[in-house]
Design a protein around this motif. Structure first.
Motif, PDB file in Angstrom:
ATOM      1  N   TYR A 204     -22.175  29.743   4.826  1.00 55.15           N
ATOM      2  CA  TYR A 204     -22.405  28.354   5.547  1.00 55.15           C
ATOM      3  C   TYR A 204     -23.530  27.593   4.753  1.00 55.15           C
ATOM      4  O   TYR A 204     -23.317  26.545   4.775  1.00 55.15           O
ATOM      5  CB  TYR A 204     -22.726  29.129   7.020  1.00 55.15           C
ATOM      6  N   GLN A 212     -23.393  18.329   4.121  1.00 57.63           N
ATOM      7  CA  GLN A 212     -24.609  17.665   4.826  1.00 57.63           C
ATOM      8  C   GLN A 212     -25.658  17.091   3.959  1.00 57.63           C
ATOM      9  O   GLN A 212     -26.256  15.869   4.201  1.00 57.63           O
ATOM     10  CB  GLN A 212     -25.063  18.272   6.123  1.00 57.63           C
ATOM     11  N   ILE A 330     -18.077  29.414  13.927  1.00 59.23           N
ATOM     12  CA  ILE A 330     -18.377  28.324  14.918  1.00 59.23           C
ATOM     13  C   ILE A 330     -19.506  27.622  14.597  1.00 59.23           C
ATOM     14  O   ILE A 330     -19.897  26.502  15.447  1.00 59.23           O
ATOM     15  CB  ILE A 330     -18.630  29.153  16.416  1.00 59.23           C
ATOM     16  N   ALA A 332     -20.341  25.135  12.222  1.00 59.82           N
ATOM     17  CA  ALA A 332     -20.373  23.673  12.235  1.00 59.82           C
ATOM     18  C   ALA A 332     -20.119  23.065  13.406  1.00 59.82           C
ATOM     19  O   ALA A 332     -20.714  21.986  13.836  1.00 59.82           O
ATOM     20  CB  ALA A 332     -19.329  23.263  11.192  1.00 59.82           C
ATOM     21  N   SER A 333     -19.173  23.530  14.306  1.00 58.85           N
ATOM     22  CA  SER A 333     -18.830  22.933  15.521  1.00 58.85           C
ATOM     23  C   SER A 333     -19.875  22.944  16.623  1.00 58.85           C
ATOM     24  O   SER A 333     -20.208  21.983  17.423  1.00 58.85           O
ATOM     25  CB  SER A 333     -17.448  23.380  16.170  1.00 58.85           C
ATOM     26  N   MET A 334     -20.434  24.132  16.541  1.00 60.97           N
ATOM     27  CA  MET A 334     -21.702  24.146  17.707  1.00 60.97           C
ATOM     28  C   MET A 334     -22.623  23.322  17.320  1.00 60.97           C
ATOM     29  O   MET A 334     -23.539  22.753  18.215  1.00 60.97           O
ATOM     30  CB  MET A 334     -22.123  25.529  17.761  1.00 60.97           C
ATOM     31  N   THR A 335     -23.021  22.916  16.055  1.00 57.75           N
ATOM     32  CA  THR A 335     -24.016  22.254  15.550  1.00 57.75           C
ATOM     33  C   THR A 335     -23.723  20.824  15.892  1.00 57.75           C
ATOM     34  O   THR A 335     -24.637  19.831  16.260  1.00 57.75           O
ATOM     35  CB  THR A 335     -24.504  22.731  14.003  1.00 57.75           C
ATOM     36  N   ALA A 336     -22.627  20.324  15.617  1.00 50.81           N
ATOM     37  CA  ALA A 336     -22.061  19.129  15.887  1.00 50.81           C
ATOM     38  C   ALA A 336     -21.999  18.683  17.406  1.00 50.81           C
ATOM     39  O   ALA A 336     -22.667  17.550  17.501  1.00 50.81           O
ATOM     40  CB  ALA A 336     -20.744  18.890  15.115  1.00 50.81           C
ATOM     41  N   ALA A 337     -21.742  19.672  17.969  1.00 52.06           N
ATOM     42  CA  ALA A 337     -21.653  19.535  19.622  1.00 52.06           C
ATOM     43  C   ALA A 337     -23.004  19.474  20.217  1.00 52.06           C
ATOM     44  O   ALA A 337     -23.130  18.639  21.316  1.00 52.06           O
ATOM     45  CB  ALA A 337     -20.714  20.340  20.351  1.00 52.06           C
ATOM     46  N   TYR A 338     -23.677  20.470  19.743  1.00 49.14           N
ATOM     47  CA  TYR A 338     -24.866  20.755  20.618  1.00 49.14           C
ATOM     48  C   TYR A 338     -26.244  20.596  19.922  1.00 49.14           C
ATOM     49  O   TYR A 338     -27.294  20.899  20.559  1.00 49.14           O
ATOM     50  CB  TYR A 338     -24.723  21.960  21.568  1.00 49.14           C
TER      51      TYR A 338
END
Length: 380
Positions: A204, A212, A330, A332-338
């Motif tokens: 990761y 990023q 999860i 990348a998606s969790m960081t992007a969303a929340y």
């Protein structure tokens, strides 16, 4: 798929390791892992064999996962069973160091190969070089494993008649769950933290660094080399400290520190410079190594010899699946969303599970490996 295959490999090699011996299984896992790795390096492209290529890659990854499921716990218990009682942590440390040096070697090899190749050449054939070169490591490892003797603790166990409390277990997995289910669950829990920190640091961090943060590939690979060395340093500190202070205090320190670090690291990582990225990666992998040091020797000291391979490998790999597969999947998606802090909270929750597991485990330093169940009973 490789992660899911690990518990399967733990059951297979654990069963036969408890029935036939540790040495045979360690030779088998080495050949499976090494063979699958070389096959990946020699794999024809999709242009040459079509959809068969990705199918074969997935198949080889599953083989690697099965082999890995029986490898680490088996190597650790072999070292522990062969070491003097007062220095088990120190001698098992050398098995554990392989994980840190594998991170170092992987990043250094990619760094060396990539330095002389363009991005196009690296994507075309350069990536194959490390996979094919691993054949040399297989030959060296096979020579060493064929030369070693079987674990003396296992040899002593199988010479005792079953009616007197020894001998080979017919169904090690069933016997382990019958006698020590709580310890298996606690080992699975305590293993989550080091798996999460190791695989986040190895995968990761690299994706986030080149994506990023916009760091160059060489910068990320160089940081990976330093991170692997810090992982190894953590193993040395954790293992040697566990011989002096006990396994449990070191585990408690590592997992408690990891809970706090998890809350901080990803918020700091979001806008890190190259130097900050290096520091954050090194501390993350240092925490992982600190826990690996005592847990690998504790795996053997917790479980009875009759089912030690099965119980330790299966429990450890369940924790590895949870900690190693879920957070990178999860993240990348969790960081992007929340936001990054939400992912830190999730990681801290996983580390808290490991802390609770460490609290629940007993101290095992100095335990007689030849009769673990008897050593757990109160004196008459």
């Amino acid at each position: 798929m490789a992660f899911v295959a690990r518990p399967v490999g733990a059951l297979i090699f654990g069963h036969f390791g408890d029935r036939l011996g540790r040495k045979r299984m360690l030779v088998t896992t080495l050949l499976l892992m090494g063979g699958a790795t070389v096959v990946v390096g020699a794999m024809p492209t999709a242009d040459q064999i079509g959809v068969t290529a990705p199918i074969l890659i997935v198949a080889m990854r599953i083989v690697q996962g099965i082999a890995a499921g029986g490898e680490l716990a088996g190597a650790a218990l072999f070292s522990t069973e062969s070491a003097p009682t007062e220095r088990r942590g120190f001698w098992t440390m050398f098995t554990s160091l392989g994980g840190g040096f594998s991170i170092v070697l992987a990043n250094a090899t990619l760094l060396a190969v990539g330095a002389g190749l363009s991005d196009e050449q690296f994507a075309s054939f350069g990536w194959r070089i490390p996979f094919l070169a691993s054949a040399l490591l297989v030959v060296v490892g096979l020579y060493i494993r064929l030369k070693i003797d079987e674990s003396p603790v296992f040899e002593a166990e199988v010479t005792v008649e079953s009616g007197r409390g020894g001998g080979k277990s017919k169904l090690p997995f069933i016997e382990a769950w019958r006698h020590q289910p709580r310890h298996m669950l606690l080992v699975a829990g305590v293993s989550i933290m080091q798996a999460a920190f190791t695989y986040l640091g190895a995968t990761y961090f690299a994706n986030l660094g080149t994506g990023q943060l916009g760091l160059t590939r060489n910068t990320v690979l160089g940081a990976g080399v330093a991170g692997g060395l810090c992982w190894a340093l953590g193993v040395v500190i954790g293992a040697t400290a566990s011989d002096r202070f006990g396994r449990r205090p070191v585990l408690l320190t590592a997992t408690a520190g990891a809970v706090v670090w998890a809350l901080l690291v990803f918020s700091l990582l979001e806008s890190a410079s190259a130097g900050e990225y290096l520091l954050l990666l090194c501390v993350t992998l240092l925490f992982a190594g600190l826990e690996i040091g005592p847990i690998n020797v504790m795996l053997s000291e917790l479980f009875d010899t009759r089912y030690r391979y099965t119980a330790s490998a299966f429990a450890y790999n369940i924790g590895l699946v949870i900690g190693g597969a879920v957070p990178p999947l999860i993240g990348a998606s969790m960081t992007a969303a929340y936001g990054a802090f939400s992912f830190g909270l999730f990681l801290a929750f996983l580390c808290l599970i490991s802390l609770l597991g460490a609290i629940g485990l007993p101290e095992t330093r100095g335990r007689d490996l030849s009769n673990v169940l008897a050593s757990r009973r109160p004196a008459p």
